[in-house]
Design an enzyme around this catalytic site. Sequence first.
Site, mmCIF file in Angstrom:
data_model
loop_
_atom_site.group_PDB
_atom_site.id
_atom_site.type_symbol
_atom_site.label_atom_id
_atom_site.label_comp_id
_atom_site.label_asym_id
_atom_site.label_seq_id
_atom_site.Cartn_x
_atom_site.Cartn_y
_atom_site.Cartn_z
ATOM 1 C CB ALA A 40 -1.047 -0.133 1.265
ATOM 2 C CG ASN A 51 -0.286 -6.213 6.362
ATOM 3 O OD1 ASN A 51 0.364 -7.122 6.595
ATOM 4 N ND2 ASN A 51 -1.452 -5.908 6.449
ATOM 5 C CG HIS A 64 -0.341 4.248 3.879
ATOM 6 N ND1 HIS A 64 -0.442 3.572 4.916
ATOM 7 C CD2 HIS A 64 -1.219 4.009 2.945
ATOM 8 C CE1 HIS A 64 -1.462 2.403 4.505
ATOM 9 N NE2 HIS A 64 -1.798 3.008 3.480
HETATM 10 N N1 LIG Z 1 1.205 -5.480 2.343
HETATM 11 C C1 LIG Z 1 0.159 -4.546 2.376
HETATM 12 O O1 LIG Z 1 0.385 -3.285 2.053
HETATM 13 C C2 LIG Z 1 -1.402 -5.119 2.476
HETATM 14 C C3 LIG Z 1 -2.197 -4.189 2.130
HETATM 15 C C4 LIG Z 1 -3.657 -4.562 2.274
HETATM 16 C C5 LIG Z 1 -3.754 -5.980 3.089
HETATM 17 N N2 LIG Z 1 -2.971 -6.617 3.300
HETATM 18 C C6 LIG Z 1 -3.017 -7.907 3.873
HETATM 19 O O2 LIG Z 1 -3.256 -8.770 2.683
HETATM 20 C C7 LIG Z 1 -4.080 -10.235 3.194
HETATM 21 C C8 LIG Z 1 -5.261 -10.220 2.225
HETATM 22 O O3 LIG Z 1 -6.032 -9.096 2.153
HETATM 23 P P1 LIG Z 1 -7.286 -9.132 1.525
HETATM 24 O O4 LIG Z 1 -8.029 -7.721 1.481
HETATM 25 O O5 LIG Z 1 -7.456 -9.801 0.236
HETATM 26 O O6 LIG Z 1 -8.110 -10.051 2.447
HETATM 27 P P2 LIG Z 1 -9.722 -10.816 2.094
HETATM 28 O O7 LIG Z 1 -10.370 -10.986 3.468
HETATM 29 O O8 LIG Z 1 -10.546 -10.010 1.165
HETATM 30 O O9 LIG Z 1 -9.352 -11.975 1.389
HETATM 31 C C9 LIG Z 1 -8.265 -12.902 2.049
HETATM 32 C C10 LIG Z 1 -8.902 -14.189 1.694
HETATM 33 O O10 LIG Z 1 -7.948 -15.503 1.891
HETATM 34 C C11 LIG Z 1 -8.580 -16.627 2.497
HETATM 35 N N3 LIG Z 1 -7.777 -17.166 3.389
HETATM 36 C C12 LIG Z 1 -7.464 -16.853 4.679
HETATM 37 N N4 LIG Z 1 -6.659 -17.779 5.320
HETATM 38 C C13 LIG Z 1 -6.655 -18.614 4.274
HETATM 39 C C14 LIG Z 1 -5.798 -20.064 4.220
HETATM 40 N N5 LIG Z 1 -5.192 -20.503 5.328
HETATM 41 N N6 LIG Z 1 -5.755 -20.657 3.103
HETATM 42 C C15 LIG Z 1 -6.342 -20.156 1.808
HETATM 43 N N7 LIG Z 1 -7.145 -19.035 2.102
HETATM 44 C C16 LIG Z 1 -7.082 -18.492 2.895
HETATM 45 C C17 LIG Z 1 -10.049 -16.063 2.782
HETATM 46 O O11 LIG Z 1 -10.851 -17.026 2.996
HETATM 47 C C18 LIG Z 1 -10.248 -14.851 1.969
HETATM 48 O O12 LIG Z 1 -10.964 -15.155 1.029
HETATM 49 C C19 LIG Z 1 -4.395 -9.824 4.543
HETATM 50 O O13 LIG Z 1 -3.554 -10.390 5.556
HETATM 51 C C20 LIG Z 1 -4.097 -8.293 4.668
HETATM 52 O O14 LIG Z 1 -3.704 -7.867 6.044
HETATM 53 C C21 LIG Z 1 -1.630 -6.309 2.860
#
Ligand SMILES: NC(=O)c1ccc[n+]([C@@H]2O[C@H](COP(=O)([O-])OP(=O)(O)OC[C@H]3O[C@@H](n4cnc5c(N)ncnc54)[C@H](O)[C@@H]3O)[C@@H](O)[C@H]2O)c1
Length: 264
Positions: free
Chosen positions: A123, A189, A218
């Site tokens: 992000a 994150n 941010h």
């Molecule tokens: N690095 C960054 O800047 C940043 C920014 C936004 C989100 N994120 C992170 O990215 C990740 C995903 O975000 P999102 O918005 O797509 O979330 P989301 O909730 O929309 O989607 C996550 C998906 O992963 C699935 N899931 C969870 N655990 C699982 C497992 N063990 N095996 C298989 N599938 C699994 C869930 O069922 C869901 O469908 C989160 O951890 C979030 O904190 C990081």
Amino acid sequence: MTMAGRDTPLKVGLIGFGAIGRSVAALLPASVALGVLTRSAPADLPVGAEALADADALLAWGPDVVIEAASAEAFAQTAPACLGQGIDVVAASVGALQDSALLDRILAICSETGSRLVVPAGAVGGLDHIAAAALHPETTVTYVSRKPPAAWSAELEAMGQTEAASRGEVSLYEGNAREAAARYPRNLNAGLTIALAAGFDRVRVRVVADPAVARNTHEIVVSGPLGTSTMSFCNMPDPSNPKTSAITAYSLVAATLRRFEALQ
Ligand SMILES: NC(=O)c1ccc[n+]([C@@H]2O[C@H](COP(=O)([O-])OP(=O)(O)OC[C@H]3O[C@@H](n4cnc5c(N)ncnc54)[C@H](O)[C@@H]3O)[C@@H](O)[C@H]2O)c1
């Protein structure tokens, strides 16, 4: 796009098919073979993508690289196994690395197998600049996460600050990136990403509920004898998960493809 030295399609394993996972699948070039590890096989997997039931199936499928876009728990469960097989992992759930035992374990696996954990900008951005400036011992980095009070409604209520946050900014946390990510794993994150680029001891983190901002913002200030830089990122939310910035999926795909390009 030049995929340096490849004569077979790139095989990308994707963990998670939520907001980020779906966007990643849509953004990858059609020439890429995609295997998706999900809890239940969704009906809208892209044509030709392979549904994978668990981490063993993912490893057996033989990806060239794995993109994690699921959760901190999923990252901790699957990334070490992938890296242990020599498969690079590009991670979204960077907040998981606030756990120093997990981080140390991953670094040990990488040095043993030669695999790499890629921490994309996600992000935010400017990690190259932050890492360069942090080579100077007097550089300091401040990261401020600023979100509308609605994003912190439960936390503000628990603090008795709901009313105050409707009138002006309320500070929820001030301290280091590791503790910030441990407190708010889904929200910090970016703080951990910056700390991994700069070094944990260089970065101060503030988490603010601010009625003056309409979107998640941010702010990064890098300062020291090399100069002062101010970066600000005001991201559009992902339409299917407003907590996630839409740019994150683009960052994961760019970081993944870059690993296979001639130009680094
Ligand atoms: N690095 C960054 O800047 C940043 C920014 C936004 C989100 N994120 C992170 O990215 C990740 C995903 O975000 P999102 O918005 O797509 O979330 P989301 O909730 O929309 O989607 C996550 C998906 O992963 C699935 N899931 C969870 N655990 C699982 C497992 N063990 N095996 C298989 N599938 C699994 C869930 O069922 C869901 O469908 C989160 O951890 C979030 O904190 C990081």
